[in-house]
Design a protein around this motif. Structure first.
Motif, short mmCIF file in Angstrom:
data_model
loop_
_atom_site.label_atom_id
_atom_site.label_comp_id
_atom_site.label_asym_id
_atom_site.label_seq_id
_atom_site.Cartn_x
_atom_site.Cartn_y
_atom_site.Cartn_z
N LEU A 7 0.83 -1.20 0.00
CA LEU A 7 0.00 0.00 0.00
C LEU A 7 0.87 1.26 0.00
CD1 LEU A 7 -2.80 1.32 0.16
CD2 LEU A 7 -2.63 1.10 2.66
N GLY A 8 1.93 1.26 0.79
CA GLY A 8 2.84 2.40 0.84
C GLY A 8 3.49 2.66 -0.51
N ILE A 9 3.91 1.60 -1.18
CA ILE A 9 4.52 1.75 -2.51
C ILE A 9 3.51 2.31 -3.50
CG2 ILE A 9 5.46 0.45 -4.46
CD1 ILE A 9 6.76 -1.40 -2.33
N LEU A 10 2.29 1.79 -3.46
CA LEU A 10 1.25 2.28 -4.37
C LEU A 10 0.92 3.75 -4.11
CD1 LEU A 10 -1.16 -0.79 -4.47
CD2 LEU A 10 0.38 0.01 -6.27
N LEU A 11 0.87 4.13 -2.84
CA LEU A 11 0.59 5.53 -2.51
C LEU A 11 1.74 6.44 -2.97
CD1 LEU A 11 -1.07 5.22 1.00
CD2 LEU A 11 -2.16 5.98 -1.12
N LEU A 12 2.98 5.98 -2.83
CA LEU A 12 4.11 6.78 -3.31
C LEU A 12 4.08 6.93 -4.83
CD1 LEU A 12 7.02 5.56 -1.02
CD2 LEU A 12 5.93 7.82 -1.04
N LEU A 13 3.67 5.88 -5.53
CA LEU A 13 3.52 5.98 -6.98
C LEU A 13 2.41 6.97 -7.34
CD1 LEU A 13 3.91 2.25 -8.04
CD2 LEU A 13 5.51 4.13 -8.46
#
Length: 56
Positions: A7-13
């Motif tokens: 989720l953190g990676i997706l939000l950063l993207l």
């Protein structure tokens, strides 16, 4: 990898896309050229939310 890290990676993207596009969403769309203070505050908030996912 835990789901919160994903989720953190997706939000950063998503934040990266918002920086490229020049608009960010909360309850409505904010544009960088029309409301710069709101835009940058919301970008900062989304970055904090994304980074907090790695410390869950």
């Amino acid at each position: 990898m835990v789901w919160t890290s994903i989720l953190g990676i997706l939000l950063l993207l998503w934040v990266a896309w918002d920086l490229y596009a020049g608009s960010v969403w909360l309850h409505r769309e904010y544009f960088r050229n029309q409301e710069p203070w709101s835009y940058w505050v919301l970008i900062l908030i989304w970055i904090l939310v994304a980074v907090s996912c790695f410390y869950w």
